[in-house]
Design a protein around this motif. Structure first.
Motif, mmCIF file in Angstrom:
data_model
loop_
_atom_site.group_PDB
_atom_site.id
_atom_site.type_symbol
_atom_site.label_atom_id
_atom_site.label_comp_id
_atom_site.label_asym_id
_atom_site.label_seq_id
_atom_site.Cartn_x
_atom_site.Cartn_y
_atom_site.Cartn_z
ATOM 1 N N ASP A 71 3.736 6.741 -3.080
ATOM 2 C CA ASP A 71 3.255 5.581 -3.826
ATOM 3 C C ASP A 71 3.635 5.606 -5.303
ATOM 4 O O ASP A 71 3.491 4.604 -6.002
ATOM 5 C CB ASP A 71 1.729 5.453 -3.690
ATOM 6 C CG ASP A 71 1.352 4.913 -2.318
ATOM 7 O OD1 ASP A 71 2.201 4.224 -1.712
ATOM 8 O OD2 ASP A 71 0.240 5.202 -1.851
ATOM 9 N N ASP A 74 8.399 3.006 -7.300
ATOM 10 C CA ASP A 74 8.250 1.562 -7.482
ATOM 11 C C ASP A 74 8.783 0.784 -6.265
ATOM 12 O O ASP A 74 9.985 0.818 -5.984
ATOM 13 C CB ASP A 74 9.031 1.162 -8.749
ATOM 14 C CG ASP A 74 8.891 -0.326 -9.068
ATOM 15 O OD1 ASP A 74 8.188 -1.031 -8.320
ATOM 16 O OD2 ASP A 74 9.501 -0.762 -10.069
ATOM 17 N N PRO A 75 7.878 0.066 -5.553
ATOM 18 C CA PRO A 75 8.347 -0.697 -4.392
ATOM 19 C C PRO A 75 9.072 -1.981 -4.793
ATOM 20 O O PRO A 75 9.622 -2.684 -3.945
ATOM 21 C CB PRO A 75 7.054 -1.014 -3.635
ATOM 22 C CG PRO A 75 5.989 -0.993 -4.672
ATOM 23 C CD PRO A 75 6.432 -0.082 -5.774
ATOM 24 N N GLY A 76 9.074 -2.289 -6.101
ATOM 25 C CA GLY A 76 9.685 -3.532 -6.571
ATOM 26 C C GLY A 76 11.192 -3.459 -6.764
ATOM 27 O O GLY A 76 11.846 -4.469 -6.990
ATOM 28 N N SER A 130 8.053 -8.143 1.983
ATOM 29 C CA SER A 130 7.468 -7.742 0.703
ATOM 30 C C SER A 130 6.822 -8.933 0.007
ATOM 31 O O SER A 130 5.813 -8.789 -0.679
ATOM 32 C CB SER A 130 8.536 -7.136 -0.194
ATOM 33 O OG SER A 130 9.340 -8.151 -0.762
ATOM 34 N N ARG A 135 3.654 -6.887 -2.427
ATOM 35 C CA ARG A 135 4.392 -5.840 -3.141
ATOM 36 C C ARG A 135 5.831 -6.314 -3.258
ATOM 37 O O ARG A 135 6.754 -5.685 -2.776
ATOM 38 C CB ARG A 135 4.337 -4.523 -2.371
ATOM 39 C CG ARG A 135 2.945 -4.075 -2.040
ATOM 40 C CD ARG A 135 2.970 -2.804 -1.232
ATOM 41 N NE ARG A 135 3.011 -1.624 -2.106
ATOM 42 C CZ ARG A 135 3.176 -0.389 -1.661
ATOM 43 N NH1 ARG A 135 3.374 -0.164 -0.390
ATOM 44 N NH2 ARG A 135 3.170 0.633 -2.495
ATOM 45 N N SER A 136 5.971 -7.451 -3.884
ATOM 46 C CA SER A 136 7.253 -8.135 -3.795
ATOM 47 C C SER A 136 8.392 -7.388 -4.483
ATOM 48 O O SER A 136 8.240 -6.780 -5.537
ATOM 49 C CB SER A 136 7.132 -9.549 -4.314
ATOM 50 O OG SER A 136 7.199 -9.541 -5.692
#
Ligand code: ZN
Length: 202
Positions: A71, A74-76, A130, A135-136
């Motif tokens: 986590d 960065d999922p972006g 996403s 979590r776009s």
């Protein structure tokens, strides 16, 4: 020549970059040394236990790799690469804390590799999903190699991603055309990431 020898040599010859002479040398090596048995066991074991992470495509034990479960990443931002060697090069540079997406190669019509052979659908699904889970993905860095096929694949991806509200960028390579990210040093990779530029869809 015995059938077992012929089978071994012809299997080794199918490995990337191995010609007939090298295949014979490797065959002799695995027969003479106990490393041969260890190699055979390692291949069987890896094939049984490893499969591609459902999200990023790296080979892992289980359905999700540790990076996709981390986590603090960065999922972006998703960095799209050809294979795991490129991922290792970027990780070594320590300059990227986003997520990865492995294509499994590049578009190469002459070798019969089209979009269906690559993990392109799963990339689009990832971007679509996403947007709905909050979590776009804001940016996709296309880090395919600066080869003819790598550039063509990058343009193709830019076109596919155009309908989505996502910034598509390309590494600003400080290395000659035809070079490979996999063999680039840390500084070159860092500069390539820092110098990334908007990738226009044709
Ligand atoms: Zn993963």
């Amino acid at each position: 020549m015995s059938p077992s020898w012929i089978r071994l040599v012809s299997s080794l010859k199918r490995l990337p970059g191995v010609g007939p002479r090298m295949a014979e040398r490797l065959a002799l090596f695995v027969l003479r040394s106990s490393d041969g048995e260890e190699l055979a066991q390692a291949v069987l074991d890896a094939r049984q236990k490893l499969s591609r992470c459902e999200t990023c495509g790296v080979f892992t034990e289980g359905t999700a790799c540790r990076r996709c479960q981390d986590d603090s990443r960065d999922p972006g931002v998703i960095c799209v690469i050809e294979e795991v060697g490129d991922l290792d090069a970027i990780e070594r540079s320590g300059s990227f804390r986003g997520r990865y997406h492995i294509l499994g190669g590049v578009l190469s019509p002459l070798d019969g590799i089209g979009p269906g052979q690559l993990r392109i659908d799963s990339l689009l699904k990832r971007v679509k999903a996403s947007a709905s889970n909050g979590r776009s993905v804001k940016e996709i860095i296309v880090a395919t190699n600066p080869t003819v096929e790598g550039e063509a694949t990058a343009s193709y991806l830019a076109r596919l991603l155009r309908p989505f509200e996502v910034r598509v960028t390309r590494l600003g390579y400080g290395m000659p055309s035809g070079a490979s990210l996999e063999y680039a040093d840390e500084l070159t990779v860092t500069r390539a990431l820092e110098g990334r530029q908007e990738l226009a869809a044709e």
